[in-house]
Design an enzyme around this catalytic site. Sequence first.
Site, PDB file in Angstrom:
ATOM      1  N   ASP A  67      17.232  -0.891   3.718  1.00 40.23           N
ATOM      2  CA  ASP A  67      17.107  -2.547   3.151  1.00 40.23           C
ATOM      3  C   ASP A  67      17.060  -2.106   2.564  1.00 40.23           C
ATOM      4  OD1 ASP A  67      16.764  -5.107   3.403  1.00 40.23           O
ATOM      5  OD2 ASP A  67      14.535  -4.608   4.035  1.00 40.23           O
ATOM      6  N   THR A  86      16.775  -3.974  -1.754  1.00 39.99           N
ATOM      7  CA  THR A  86      17.354  -4.552  -2.753  1.00 39.99           C
ATOM      8  C   THR A  86      18.431  -4.159  -3.584  1.00 39.99           C
ATOM      9  OG1 THR A  86      16.412  -3.759  -4.515  1.00 39.99           O
ATOM     10  CG2 THR A  86      15.152  -4.901  -3.139  1.00 39.99           C
ATOM     11  N   ASP A  88       8.343   2.190   0.980  1.00 42.38           N
ATOM     12  CA  ASP A  88       9.062   1.304  -0.563  1.00 42.38           C
ATOM     13  C   ASP A  88       8.037   1.129  -1.224  1.00 42.38           C
ATOM     14  OD1 ASP A  88       8.439  -0.940  -1.568  1.00 42.38           O
ATOM     15  OD2 ASP A  88       9.502  -2.028   0.271  1.00 42.38           O
ATOM     16  N   GLN A 118       9.339  -3.996 -10.536  1.00 40.53           N
ATOM     17  CA  GLN A 118       9.518  -5.210 -10.345  1.00 40.53           C
ATOM     18  C   GLN A 118       8.780  -6.513 -10.844  1.00 40.53           C
ATOM     19  OE1 GLN A 118      11.572  -5.497  -6.916  1.00 40.53           O
ATOM     20  NE2 GLN A 118       9.785  -4.282  -6.028  1.00 40.53           N
TER      21      GLN A 118
END
EC number: 2.5.1.16
Length: 291
Positions: A163, A165, A114, A39
Amino acid sequence: MKAIERRIADLWFTEYQTPNLRLGLRIEDVLLNKQSKYQHILVVDTKQYGRVLVLDGAIQLTEKDEFCYHEMMAHLVLCAHPEPKKVLVIGGGDGGVVREVLKHDIVESVTLVDIDEEVIRASKTFFPTVSCALDDERVKIMPMDALVFVKEHHDEFDIAIIDSTDPVDFASGLFEQSFFEDVHAALTESGMMVAQTESPFAEPELLRDAVLGLRHTFERAFLAWGSVPTYPTGLWTYAVGSKKFDPRIQRRSAPTGLKYYSDTMHSLAFELPPFVKEIVNGGNLKEAKGN
């Protein structure tokens, strides 16, 4: 000859929150602007909200209001569970949720999954007050796909905090019922999970579908809400699934020094406005979006 007036640089960041809504922040400095493997990562210093972390054009946190989101994501479930010793955090590479989780002395371990290590590096560099707990000895960081991770772990965690995006590209699977089922399997017999489920004004369909997915997966499922000023519309939701305990009941007091979540806030967060109740029960989605 007329004197030329002094020109002033006027640099702004604009987030297109929906096709018909955008948020603009005046920029003082661009601190990071790079493309990772997964990203685009942008860190800017703004007049209104201090430093801001932006992923693929969407604001993830600001220095001024990040506590609103991170405190709710962590303490809603950690204060509802009687013994939250092993915690899984999916996403949240900035470290804000991990920081809040470790305010509970009962927590023995936190596993942070993550997929993008560059986000973790950026937060450690530019957001030290957010990422400050990532180097704690109780934290294990797993830079990998969360969809794969949860399939490989069963009956292991007391709490799972999703959590994520926005539900696009590699993160889209984190809002699907099949993922909730895998998280359910990764939790112990009394486990709980919480997931951010966007704004009822901006994403009512996603909110409804996520709550329905939790209701089909968990023995108990409820929705809570709160305010995050820089997220789309400022009204945000948190879907909670539990195998055993009612998450609306607070079993452990809030840590000291919090700025948003409190013992009183816990029960109030589950008191939904009527229009949000209508959305999660399959009501008028067009009215919620203002169409």
